[in-house]
Scaffold this motif. Structure first.
Motif, PDB file in Angstrom:
ATOM      1  N   GLY A  36       0.773  -1.226   0.000  1.00 61.73           N
ATOM      2  CA  GLY A  36       0.000   0.000   0.000  1.00 61.73           C
ATOM      3  C   GLY A  36       0.809   1.284   0.000  1.00 61.73           C
ATOM      4  O   GLY A  36       2.019   1.278   0.222  1.00 61.73           O
ATOM      5  N   PRO A  37       0.131   2.387  -0.232  1.00 61.46           N
ATOM      6  CA  PRO A  37       0.795   3.689  -0.258  1.00 61.46           C
ATOM      7  C   PRO A  37       1.177   4.169   1.133  1.00 61.46           C
ATOM      8  O   PRO A  37       0.506   3.850   2.120  1.00 61.46           O
ATOM      9  CB  PRO A  37      -0.277   4.605  -0.868  1.00 61.46           C
ATOM     10  N   ASP A  38       2.259   4.963   1.216  1.00 63.30           N
ATOM     11  CA  ASP A  38       2.598   5.613   2.478  1.00 63.30           C
ATOM     12  C   ASP A  38       1.737   6.864   2.624  1.00 63.30           C
ATOM     13  O   ASP A  38       0.833   7.118   1.804  1.00 63.30           O
ATOM     14  CB  ASP A  38       4.097   5.928   2.545  1.00 63.30           C
ATOM     15  N   THR A  39       1.979   7.659   3.654  1.00 67.86           N
ATOM     16  CA  THR A  39       1.118   8.817   3.898  1.00 67.86           C
ATOM     17  C   THR A  39       1.155   9.810   2.743  1.00 67.86           C
ATOM     18  O   THR A  39       0.116  10.319   2.307  1.00 67.86           O
ATOM     19  CB  THR A  39       1.509   9.525   5.210  1.00 67.86           C
ATOM     20  N   GLU A  44      -1.702  12.007  -2.105  1.00 63.98           N
ATOM     21  CA  GLU A  44      -1.736  12.261  -3.551  1.00 63.98           C
ATOM     22  C   GLU A  44      -2.914  11.541  -4.210  1.00 63.98           C
ATOM     23  O   GLU A  44      -3.637  12.132  -5.028  1.00 63.98           O
ATOM     24  CB  GLU A  44      -0.420  11.800  -4.178  1.00 63.98           C
ATOM     25  N   ILE A  45      -3.124  10.280  -3.844  1.00 68.95           N
ATOM     26  CA  ILE A  45      -4.239   9.508  -4.398  1.00 68.95           C
ATOM     27  C   ILE A  45      -5.575  10.156  -4.038  1.00 68.95           C
ATOM     28  O   ILE A  45      -6.458  10.342  -4.889  1.00 68.95           O
ATOM     29  CB  ILE A  45      -4.210   8.058  -3.866  1.00 68.95           C
ATOM     30  N   ILE A  46      -5.725  10.505  -2.768  1.00 69.86           N
ATOM     31  CA  ILE A  46      -7.009  11.017  -2.294  1.00 69.86           C
ATOM     32  C   ILE A  46      -7.283  12.416  -2.836  1.00 69.86           C
ATOM     33  O   ILE A  46      -8.433  12.739  -3.190  1.00 69.86           O
ATOM     34  CB  ILE A  46      -7.070  11.002  -0.753  1.00 69.86           C
ATOM     35  N   GLU A  47      -6.274  13.252  -2.950  1.00 66.75           N
ATOM     36  CA  GLU A  47      -6.509  14.582  -3.526  1.00 66.75           C
ATOM     37  C   GLU A  47      -6.952  14.463  -4.982  1.00 66.75           C
ATOM     38  O   GLU A  47      -7.856  15.172  -5.428  1.00 66.75           O
ATOM     39  CB  GLU A  47      -5.251  15.446  -3.406  1.00 66.75           C
ATOM     40  N   LYS A  48      -6.315  13.580  -5.725  1.00 63.96           N
ATOM     41  CA  LYS A  48      -6.717  13.344  -7.119  1.00 63.96           C
ATOM     42  C   LYS A  48      -8.156  12.835  -7.184  1.00 63.96           C
ATOM     43  O   LYS A  48      -8.950  13.261  -8.046  1.00 63.96           O
ATOM     44  CB  LYS A  48      -5.763  12.331  -7.760  1.00 63.96           C
ATOM     45  N   VAL A 138      -8.486  12.462   3.812  1.00 65.73           N
ATOM     46  CA  VAL A 138      -9.562  13.373   3.412  1.00 65.73           C
ATOM     47  C   VAL A 138      -9.657  14.552   4.381  1.00 65.73           C
ATOM     48  O   VAL A 138      -9.724  15.713   3.976  1.00 65.73           O
ATOM     49  CB  VAL A 138     -10.911  12.627   3.333  1.00 65.73           C
ATOM     50  N   THR A 139      -9.654  14.240   5.674  1.00 64.78           N
ATOM     51  CA  THR A 139      -9.714  15.311   6.682  1.00 64.78           C
ATOM     52  C   THR A 139      -8.574  16.296   6.501  1.00 64.78           C
ATOM     53  O   THR A 139      -8.776  17.521   6.527  1.00 64.78           O
ATOM     54  CB  THR A 139      -9.651  14.707   8.099  1.00 64.78           C
ATOM     55  N   SER A 140      -7.371  15.795   6.322  1.00 61.04           N
ATOM     56  CA  SER A 140      -6.187  16.653   6.254  1.00 61.04           C
ATOM     57  C   SER A 140      -6.184  17.515   4.998  1.00 61.04           C
ATOM     58  O   SER A 140      -5.816  18.695   5.040  1.00 61.04           O
ATOM     59  CB  SER A 140      -4.923  15.798   6.323  1.00 61.04           C
ATOM     60  N   LYS A 328      -6.935   0.198  -5.971  1.00 64.51           N
ATOM     61  CA  LYS A 328      -6.259   0.063  -7.263  1.00 64.51           C
ATOM     62  C   LYS A 328      -4.748   0.217  -7.101  1.00 64.51           C
ATOM     63  O   LYS A 328      -3.963  -0.529  -7.714  1.00 64.51           O
ATOM     64  CB  LYS A 328      -6.796   1.107  -8.238  1.00 64.51           C
ATOM     65  N   PHE A 329      -4.319   1.171  -6.281  1.00 60.69           N
ATOM     66  CA  PHE A 329      -2.889   1.335  -6.013  1.00 60.69           C
ATOM     67  C   PHE A 329      -2.330   0.064  -5.373  1.00 60.69           C
ATOM     68  O   PHE A 329      -1.267  -0.432  -5.764  1.00 60.69           O
ATOM     69  CB  PHE A 329      -2.659   2.542  -5.105  1.00 60.69           C
ATOM     70  N   ILE A 330      -3.025  -0.445  -4.374  1.00 56.29           N
ATOM     71  CA  ILE A 330      -2.562  -1.639  -3.662  1.00 56.29           C
ATOM     72  C   ILE A 330      -2.479  -2.833  -4.611  1.00 56.29           C
ATOM     73  O   ILE A 330      -1.493  -3.586  -4.612  1.00 56.29           O
ATOM     74  CB  ILE A 330      -3.496  -1.941  -2.474  1.00 56.29           C
ATOM     75  N   PHE A 331      -3.502  -3.009  -5.439  1.00 53.44           N
ATOM     76  CA  PHE A 331      -3.535  -4.124  -6.384  1.00 53.44           C
ATOM     77  C   PHE A 331      -2.372  -4.041  -7.379  1.00 53.44           C
ATOM     78  O   PHE A 331      -1.660  -5.023  -7.603  1.00 53.44           O
ATOM     79  CB  PHE A 331      -4.868  -4.122  -7.128  1.00 53.44           C
TER      80      PHE A 331
END
Length: 345
Positions: A36-39, A44-48, A138-140, A328-331
């Motif tokens: 999985g992605p780091d912080t 980056e994923i969530i902002e996109k 999302v919160t951040s 999708k990133f994890i996969f």
């Protein structure tokens, strides 16, 4: 390259590892963490994804659920995000009683991704870890968009989500000087401080003696407690002051209902989901007037804070567009690393 060509290329890539239609990949929680992605990657994923949501580049029905007990919910959360070629569903459960009664986590769940050209499932994976990552992201991101100059942050609830929020918020609020944390269980506050102390430098972490201490001292606050139909009203409006930004992850439960009703701007991650929860009785005093969706703020389609003295409430209860994007990133990462177990369908 058009979308159909991109999907065919994606299908060919996946089939080098698993045979679509007759095989599926299974990933454990530990494998999701490894792949999985780091912080920073999560942000980056969530902002996109939030930007895509704001621009209406997605398909996502409001989450539906079942409730075997009054304090329990199961949610089915499907979504499709074309720009990230992410399509699937999360099936997640929340049992607040689990830690005390059974020594098990409050939240559990599974995530399924599907191949878009054929519809066949590609992967089954743990859904709890990616939820624990995407929620504080999302919160951040919302906090940075609505209150970028904040010097103080308050976190109500010091479990998995509380720890995650503290880890993520320092990445986005660059002027932070103090973080206040509060939980009814002192040991939870102690554990949070212990887990994050080596990651956070130059910012004082204060274990608050009461919710009022947090509310009176913080520019930005979030809460990740339990979700109930009854408004618990732990934080009172009289404790607040002008210009604060409040980002609940627990719907209408933790904050006195008038706080959301009287906000200068009431923002939500998904209007459809909040309207659904309103119809189910989670806003007994009525759903506040919605100014915008979080994604619309992130995409720059609507202004966030326009006056210093505005009190803004931004309610983010979790969207499956973020789940499928994380999955999708994890996969993809798991395929590259040869992680997981290939199973016959």
């Amino acid at each position: 390259m058009n979308m159909d060509e991109m999907l065919r290329k994606e299908k060919d890539r996946v089939e080098r590892k698993i045979k679509i239609g007759s095989e599926i990949l299974y990933l454990t929680k530990d494998q999701c963490i490894e792949a999985g992605p780091d912080t920073d990657e999560t942000l980056e994923i969530i902002e996109k994804t939030l930007t895509a949501h704001g621009n209406k580049e997605y398909e996502m029905p409001a989450k539906i659920g079942i409730h075997p007990y009054d304090d329990v919910f199961y949610h089915a959360m499907p979504a499709y995000v074309p720009g990230q070629m992410a399509c699937g569903e999360k099936w997640i459960e929340c049992y607040p009683r689990n830690p005390k009664e059974y020594g098990l986590p409050q939240t559990s769940g599974l995530m399924i991704l599907n191949e878009i050209l054929t519809g066949f499932p590609l992967v089954i994976m743990d859904g709890a870890w990616l939820t624990a990552m995407r929620t504080p992201a999302v919160t951040s991101i919302a906090a940075a968009a609505l209150h970028p100059d904040a010097e103080t942050f308050g976190m109500f609830g010091c479990g998995v989500q509380g720890i995650g929020h503290v880890r993520f918020i320092v990445k986005k609020l660059k002027n932070l000087k103090k973080i206040y944390v509060y939980d009814v269980r002192k040991e939870s506050m102690d554990r949070l401080v212990e887990e994050v102390k080596d990651e956070i430098s130059g910012i004082e972490i204060i274990k608050a003696a009461s919710p009022e201490e947090v509310a009176a001292n913080c520019d930005v606050m979030s809460s990740a407690t339990i979700i109930t139909r009854e408004n618990m009203a732990v934080v009172k409006e009289e404790w607040l002051h002008a210009g604060q930004t409040i980002l609940p992850c627990d719907l209408n439960t933790f904050w006195e209902a008038s706080i959301q009703k009287n906000a200068d701007k009431y923002i939500v991650d998904s209007k459809d989901e909040h309207v659904l929860f309103d119809s189910m009785g989670y806003f007994p005093d009525g759903l506040p007037d919605i100014y915008a969706e979080t994604g619309e703020i992130i995409a720059g389609l609507k202004p966030g804070r326009e006056r210093k003295e505005e009190r803004i409430v931004c309610s983010n209860i979790g969207m499956s567009v973020c789940d499928v994007a994380m999955a999708k990133f994890i996969f993809d990462s798991a395929l590259e690393r040869n992680l997981g177990t290939v199973m016959k369908l």
